[in-house]
Design a protein around this motif. Structure first.
Motif, PDB file in Angstrom:
ATOM      1  N   VAL A  32      -0.611  -2.989   1.392  1.00 50.82           N
ATOM      2  CA  VAL A  32      -1.347  -1.531   2.261  1.00 50.82           C
ATOM      3  C   VAL A  32      -2.004  -1.140   1.613  1.00 50.82           C
ATOM      4  CG1 VAL A  32       1.250  -1.492   3.391  1.00 50.82           C
ATOM      5  CG2 VAL A  32       0.964  -0.402   1.182  1.00 50.82           C
ATOM      6  N   ARG A  33      -2.057  -0.596   0.523  1.00 58.80           N
ATOM      7  CA  ARG A  33      -3.043   0.774  -0.399  1.00 58.80           C
ATOM      8  C   ARG A  33      -4.631  -0.083   0.121  1.00 58.80           C
ATOM      9  NH1 ARG A  33      -2.301   2.650  -5.146  1.00 58.80           N
ATOM     10  NH2 ARG A  33      -2.887   1.215  -5.925  1.00 58.80           N
ATOM     11  N   GLN A  34      -4.735  -0.980   0.376  1.00 60.96           N
ATOM     12  CA  GLN A  34      -6.673  -1.509   0.722  1.00 60.96           C
ATOM     13  C   GLN A  34      -6.469  -1.710   1.755  1.00 60.96           C
ATOM     14  OE1 GLN A  34      -7.184  -5.841   0.306  1.00 60.96           O
ATOM     15  NE2 GLN A  34      -6.589  -5.811  -1.893  1.00 60.96           N
ATOM     16  N   LEU A  35      -5.937  -1.436   2.734  1.00 59.18           N
ATOM     17  CA  LEU A  35      -5.898  -0.847   4.534  1.00 59.18           C
ATOM     18  C   LEU A  35      -5.940   0.188   4.549  1.00 59.18           C
ATOM     19  CD1 LEU A  35      -3.583  -3.072   5.894  1.00 59.18           C
ATOM     20  CD2 LEU A  35      -6.028  -4.030   5.948  1.00 59.18           C
ATOM     21  N   ARG A  36      -5.008   0.958   4.131  1.00 56.02           N
ATOM     22  CA  ARG A  36      -5.205   2.763   4.445  1.00 56.02           C
ATOM     23  C   ARG A  36      -5.122   3.051   2.606  1.00 56.02           C
ATOM     24  NH1 ARG A  36      -4.443   4.504   9.147  1.00 56.02           N
ATOM     25  NH2 ARG A  36      -4.871   6.276   8.014  1.00 56.02           N
TER      26      ARG A  36
END
Length: 433
Positions: free
Chosen positions: A242-246
């Protein structure tokens, strides 16, 4: 008051529930708003669709829903008041919950703050904890089954629709959905649910991971792709962090690790219980401890690494292909594999499978997909059978789910994406030691 467009408006069920509107419809029935005469209170009246009542196991599932709801007593679960039959009509009379489904909240107001998303998820887990303590598994957790009641700044959470719920300790013959039968919502289904395996509480924790992923980044782990591709993602593909996506959301690393743990393909790698997960979620928002040199700086997440190209040794392994001679229906499977560098071996249905490291089955025609499924399932049981991949319509969720339940290694949606085919064959070859 909700509007209703059918003849039920004003109808009195069981002599005491007068229908005043429609709340919603589902796969098994319609939920009406009704006034309980004499008590002057409104209830949610769930009525089984007549055509559904005639399907095997549907009535038993409906009655089981009443039994399960009566056992689950938690402020976050919908309370059951009554159930019964009025002629050939089966009904449940439940607490009428006035609020907003989580999917409507997200559509209307946009994404929640990270802290609010975590707290909401933890409250859902509190309800699941009570259900799991009774041996119940929800099996259809998704935003539309989470209702927010009261002020949106500090809502009460209600978990709806235990209609697909199952008991963990039921005997196999008592499982009313049956082995290999797919019931649920693909975007939130655990790998074991996709395979039609008996569920336990960790299947719900996978669904919680999908739900939290959506709250944090705006969509479930495998997006809004066709159902067959979503299920393939649950079964085989790693979820995107999730940290890569947002990155702009400031999602703590500890929270990302928890989401990925929930989405583990192996249920033994997920958190042990809803209780443990809720506790760890709340702890994930705590600030990191101070160090001698000051607060530890968050590490920068490296960019995703593309999958490595197949090795020469992998490309040398024979890949069998059973496809129609008519090029109109071959979908270019052999050509696509040859272009990707694989060693392709044309096969017949009755040929020996010895020496093959993967096998791709292509339907003889668009109307012969059931025949291809039967063939692929049979081939998986043959001596020396390698991983079998079945090609079929990308819109046929039922075919894909039955293929996976029948032992097929992977499903290749048609029309063909050559890159997707090469990737899936490569994965099959790597699994063949």
């Amino acid at each position: 008051m909700p509007e209703t467009g059918d003849a039920w408006l004003g109808r009195v069920v069981a002599g005491r529930y007068q229908v005043t509107g429609t709340i919603g419809q589902g796969g098994m029935g319609t939920v009406y708003e009704a006034e309980q005469l004499g008590l002057e209170r409104y209830v949610a009246l769930k009525v089984l669709h007549p055509h559904v009542a005639k399907t095997p196991g549907a009535v038993a599932r409906f009655q089981r829903e009443a039994q399960l709801m009566a056992r689950l007593k938690h402020p976050g679960a919908v309370h059951l008041f009554d159930h019964g039959a009025d002629g050939d009509i089966l009904y449940l009379a439940m607490e009428r919950v006035f609020g907003l489904p989580l999917d409507e909240v997200l559509e209307t107001y946009g994404q929640l703050e990270v802290k609010a998303a975590v707290e909401l998820t933890a409250r859902v887990l509190d309800v699941l904890e009570a259900a799991h303590d009774l041996g119940m598994v929800h099996r259809d957790l998704k935003p539309s089954n989470v209702m927010l009641v009261g002020e949106l700044s500090a809502p009460t959470v209600k978990v709806l629709d235990f209609g697909l719920a199952a008991l963990v300790h039921e005997e196999p013959q008592a499982r009313l959905t049956g082995s290999g039968q797919m019931l649920g919502t693909p975007a939130y289904m655990s790998p074991e649910h996709c395979r039609g395996e008996p569920p336990d509480g960790r299947a719900d924790l996978y669904s919680v991971g999908c739900l939290l992923h959506e709250l944090l980044v705006g969509q479930p782990p495998f997006g809004d792709s066709p159902a067959v591709e979503v299920m393939s993602g649950h079964l085989y593909r790693p979820p995107p962090p999730v940290r890569q996506l947002r990155p702009e959301r400031g999602i703590p690393e500890a929270l990302e690790k928890l989401v990925l743990a929930c989405l583990s393909k192996e249920k033994a790698l997920r958190p042990a219980s809803a209780r443990e997960l809720a506790s760890r979620l709340r702890e994930s928002l705590a600030p990191p401890p101070l160090r001698g040199e000051g607060k530890k700086q968050e590490r920068t997440q490296p960019p995703p690494v593309p999958p490595p190209a197949p090795s020469p040794e992998l490309l040398a392994r024979p890949v069998g292909v059973i496809e129609p001679e008519d090029s109109t229906h071959s979908h270019g499977i052999t050509t696509a594999l040859a272009v990707a560098g694989y060693r392709v071996v044309p096969c017949r249905e009755d040929a020996s499978l010895e020496g093959l490291h993967a096998l791709v089955v292509v339907p003889r025609s668009d109307q012969a997909q059931e025949e291809a499924l039967a063939l692929a399932s049979t081939l998986t049981t043959r001596p020396h059978a390698p991983p079998v991949l079945l090609c079929g319509s990308g819109e046929d969720f039922s075919l894909m789910s039955r293929a996976v339940a029948g032992g097929v290694y992977d499903y290749v949606p048609l029309p063909l994406d050559p890159t997707d085919l090469a990737r899936k064959v490569g994965r099959a070859l790597r699994s063949r030691r």
